[in-house]
Design a protein around this motif. Structure first.
Motif, PDB file in Angstrom:
ATOM      1  N   VAL A  15      -3.791   3.174  -2.975  1.00 41.14           N
ATOM      2  CA  VAL A  15      -3.167   4.349  -2.197  1.00 41.14           C
ATOM      3  C   VAL A  15      -4.405   4.946  -1.272  1.00 41.14           C
ATOM      4  N   TYR A  16      -3.913   5.340   0.008  1.00 37.53           N
ATOM      5  CA  TYR A  16      -4.941   5.641   1.030  1.00 37.53           C
ATOM      6  C   TYR A  16      -4.498   7.039   1.422  1.00 37.53           C
ATOM      7  N   ALA A  17      -5.416   7.839   1.644  1.00 42.57           N
ATOM      8  CA  ALA A  17      -5.214   9.329   2.212  1.00 42.57           C
ATOM      9  C   ALA A  17      -5.386   8.994   3.673  1.00 42.57           C
ATOM     10  N   GLY A  18      -4.287  10.009   4.152  1.00 42.16           N
ATOM     11  CA  GLY A  18      -4.153   9.749   5.812  1.00 42.16           C
ATOM     12  C   GLY A  18      -4.484  11.308   6.214  1.00 42.16           C
ATOM     13  N   ALA A  19      -3.488  11.514   7.305  1.00 41.39           N
ATOM     14  CA  ALA A  19      -3.427  12.672   8.165  1.00 41.39           C
ATOM     15  C   ALA A  19      -3.359  14.075   7.311  1.00 41.39           C
ATOM     16  N   ASP A  20      -3.979  15.229   7.485  1.00 42.27           N
ATOM     17  CA  ASP A  20      -3.659  16.162   6.924  1.00 42.27           C
ATOM     18  C   ASP A  20      -3.133  17.374   7.713  1.00 42.27           C
ATOM     19  N   ARG A  21      -2.789  16.678   8.939  1.00 36.38           N
ATOM     20  CA  ARG A  21      -1.984  17.744   9.912  1.00 36.38           C
ATOM     21  C   ARG A  21      -1.419  16.607  10.994  1.00 36.38           C
ATOM     22  N   PRO A  22      -0.519  17.464  12.022  1.00 37.63           N
ATOM     23  CA  PRO A  22       0.295  16.839  12.931  1.00 37.63           C
ATOM     24  C   PRO A  22      -0.808  16.077  14.028  1.00 37.63           C
ATOM     25  N   HIS A  41      -9.085   5.241   5.896  1.00 34.93           N
ATOM     26  CA  HIS A  41      -7.967   5.960   6.226  1.00 34.93           C
ATOM     27  C   HIS A  41      -6.857   5.254   6.088  1.00 34.93           C
ATOM     28  N   ALA A  42      -5.816   5.942   5.964  1.00 40.20           N
ATOM     29  CA  ALA A  42      -4.440   5.577   5.820  1.00 40.20           C
ATOM     30  C   ALA A  42      -4.020   4.684   7.143  1.00 40.20           C
ATOM     31  N   ALA A 102       0.776  -1.154  -0.054  1.00 40.49           N
ATOM     32  CA  ALA A 102       0.118   0.033   0.122  1.00 40.49           C
ATOM     33  C   ALA A 102       0.959   1.367  -0.017  1.00 40.49           C
ATOM     34  N   ILE A 103       0.345   2.166  -0.619  1.00 34.92           N
ATOM     35  CA  ILE A 103       0.898   3.718  -0.367  1.00 34.92           C
ATOM     36  C   ILE A 103      -0.018   4.574   0.410  1.00 34.92           C
ATOM     37  N   THR A 104       0.380   4.896   1.505  1.00 33.06           N
ATOM     38  CA  THR A 104      -0.390   5.825   2.396  1.00 33.06           C
ATOM     39  C   THR A 104       0.018   7.254   2.208  1.00 33.06           C
ATOM     40  N   VAL A 105      -0.577   8.185   2.337  1.00 35.03           N
ATOM     41  CA  VAL A 105      -0.135   9.591   2.072  1.00 35.03           C
ATOM     42  C   VAL A 105      -0.721  10.552   3.271  1.00 35.03           C
ATOM     43  N   ALA A 106       0.289  11.536   3.602  1.00 33.74           N
ATOM     44  CA  ALA A 106      -0.149  12.500   4.580  1.00 33.74           C
ATOM     45  C   ALA A 106       0.353  13.679   4.020  1.00 33.74           C
ATOM     46  N   GLY A 107      -0.220  14.718   4.628  1.00 32.54           N
ATOM     47  CA  GLY A 107       0.160  16.177   4.198  1.00 32.54           C
ATOM     48  C   GLY A 107       1.412  16.604   4.801  1.00 32.54           C
ATOM     49  N   GLY A 108       2.223  17.012   3.991  1.00 27.34           N
ATOM     50  CA  GLY A 108       3.767  17.361   4.296  1.00 27.34           C
ATOM     51  C   GLY A 108       4.312  18.461   3.725  1.00 27.34           C
ATOM     52  N   ASN A 109       5.158  17.945   2.518  1.00 29.72           N
ATOM     53  CA  ASN A 109       5.731  19.100   1.636  1.00 29.72           C
ATOM     54  C   ASN A 109       4.642  19.924   1.260  1.00 29.72           C
ATOM     55  N   VAL A 137       5.538  11.397  10.070  1.00 28.14           N
ATOM     56  CA  VAL A 137       4.951   9.795  10.375  1.00 28.14           C
ATOM     57  C   VAL A 137       3.703   9.909  11.230  1.00 28.14           C
ATOM     58  N   THR A 138       2.704  10.976  10.994  1.00 26.49           N
ATOM     59  CA  THR A 138       1.528  10.863  11.597  1.00 26.49           C
ATOM     60  C   THR A 138       0.835   9.451  11.340  1.00 26.49           C
ATOM     61  N   ASN A 139       0.431   9.277  10.227  1.00 25.82           N
ATOM     62  CA  ASN A 139      -0.118   7.718   9.789  1.00 25.82           C
ATOM     63  C   ASN A 139       0.334   6.825  10.538  1.00 25.82           C
ATOM     64  N   ILE A 140       1.594   6.529  10.537  1.00 27.63           N
ATOM     65  CA  ILE A 140       2.191   5.375  11.087  1.00 27.63           C
ATOM     66  C   ILE A 140       1.977   5.496  12.719  1.00 27.63           C
TER      67      ILE A 140
END
Ligand code: BDR
Ligand code: CA
Length: 307
Positions: free
Chosen positions: A62-69, A101-102, A32-39, A125-128
Motif C-alpha cells: 500500500v502506497y501513499a500518494g497525493a493529498d491534494r489535487p 510515493h504512489a 498494489a493499492i495506491t491511496v489519495a486524499g479524497g473522501n 485520479v491525481t496519482n494516476i
C-alpha cells in the motif's frame, strides 16, 4: 491468468467494499493499492486502506500518494463517509505503508510488468495522472483505465459534477487524454445498484467472516441519499471493480468524454457524448446499465471468501 491491476482509492465507505471485492477475486491480481486524499484527507484514507487490506490477510503493498489535487484546494466528503472515512467503524490498525510515493510506484510497477497493467481509479485520479504526466511512455504498458468517475446527468458534489471528477478535473483530463482505453462507471450506474436495508440484511446473514461483517457495518453507516429517493445507499466504487470481474452484468456505450475545466459552476463536469452529437471520436466506454441483483450476488459471494 488473473488480470494484473493497481487499485487507486480513497477509502471511503464504498472504496472499502471495492477493495474487499478486488482482494477476494481470483480473476484479479492486485499488484498494489495506491491511496489519495479524497473522501477524507490522506491522513485518514491511508490508514483506512492499510487497515482494510490487513483485515483481508492480504500482503499487497500500500502506497501513499497525493493529498491534494493538481490544482486548487482539497475538499472532503465527510457527510457521506464520516469524519474518519469509514463511517466511524473502527478496524484494527494495519501495517506500515511502503515508503515510495504512489505515483512512483505506479510508474515502476507498470514499467516492469510482463503483462499490461489495468489501472483502477476509484478516487480523484491525481496519482494516476501524476504517473502518466511524469512518464508518458508507461501508457504503452497500460491495458486500460477503469474509473468510478463522472456522470452524464447531474452531479452529486455540485449540480454539474460528480465528486471524484470535480475533486481533480485536470487529473481526469490527463487520464482521458492519455490514449489508452478508459472505462467509466458513472453516477448513473451506481444509482441502479442501490444497497437497500433488505440487501444489507441478506448480505449480513450470509456469513460471519470479519470482512463480510465489516463491509456490512461500513455500508450501514452510509446515509441514504435524497438525490436517489432515500431508498438506499449507492455502491459507487464496487461497480468499477465488478466490471472487471463480471462484465456481462453491464451494458456499455462508447462515447467521447471531455472535461469542463472552467472556473464556473460546471467545473469538473464530464461532458459525455453518448449519442455521438459532437462527432468527436470515442475516448471512453461508459457503463450504461447494470444487473443489480448480479452485483449483490457477486459481492456477497466474494466477501464470504475473505476471513
Ligand atoms: C465517488 O466519490 C466518493 O465519495 C466515492 O468513494 C466514490 O468514489 C462517488 O461520487
Ligand atoms: Ca472512492
Amino acid at each position: 491468468m488473473p488480470l494484473p491491476i493497481i487499485l487507486d482509492c480513497d477509502p471511503g465507505t464504498d472504496d472499502a467494499l471495492a477493495l474487499f471485492l478486488a482482494l477476494a477475486s481470483p480473476e484479479l491480481e492486485v499488484l498494489a493499492i495506491t491511496v489519495a486524499g479524497g473522501n477524507v484527507g490522506l491522513e485518514m484514507t491511508l490508514p483506512n486502506a492499510l487497515a482494510l487490506t490487513a483485515l483481508t490477510g492480504s500482503k499487497v503493498p500500500v502506497y501513499a500518494g497525493a493529498d491534494r489535487p493538481l490544482l486548487g484546494a482539497f475538499t472532503s466528503e465527510t457527510r457521506v463517509h464520516g469524519n474518519d472515512g469509514l463511517g466511524g467503524i473502527a478496524l484494527p490498525p494495519g501495517g506500515p505503508p511502503c515508503p515510495e510515493h504512489a505515483a512512483d510506484a505506479i510508474r515502476r510497477i507498470v514499467r516492469a510488468s510482463e503483462r499490461p497493467v489495468t489501472l483502477v481509479g476509484i478516487a480523484p485520479v491525481t496519482n494516476i495522472a501524476l504517473a502518466l504526466m511524469t512518464e508518458p511512455a508507461i501508457a504503452a504498458n497500460v491495458e486500460r483505465i477503469v474509473l468510478m468517475s463522472g456522470a452524464w446527468g447531474e452531479g452529486n458534489a455540485t449540480p454539474a459534477a460528480e465528486f471524484n471528477a470535480v475533486s481533480d478535473p485536470e487529473a481526469l483530463a490527463v487520464v482521458l487524454g492519455c490514449g489508452r482505453p478508459v472505462v467509466m462507471a458513472t453516477l448513473e450506474i451506481a444509482a441502479q445498484a442501490l444497497c437497500t436495508p433488505a440487501h444489507l440484511a441478506a448480505m449480513r446473514a450470509s456469513g460471519s467472516g470479519r470482512c463480510l461483517q465489516a463491509a456490512c457495518d461500513i455500508q450501514n453507516s452510509v446515509p441514504f441519499s435524497r438525490r436517489l429517493g432515500g431508498m438506499g445507499a449507492a455502491l459507487y466504487d464496487p461497480c468499477a471493480v465488478a466490471w472487471l470481474i463480471r462484465p456481462e452484468l453491464f451494458t456499455t456505450q462508447a462515447a467521447s468524454v471531455t472535461m469542463d475545466l472552467g472556473p464556473g459552476p460546471c467545473r469538473g463536469r464530464t461532458v459525455i457524448d453518448r449519442w455521438g452529437r459532437t462527432g468527436a471520436p470515442a475516448n471512453a466506454m461508459v457503463l450504461e446499465t447494470i444487473d443489480a441483483g448480479g452485483l449483490f450476488t457477486l459481492l456477497t459471494g466474494r466477501f464470504n471468501r475473505l476471513p
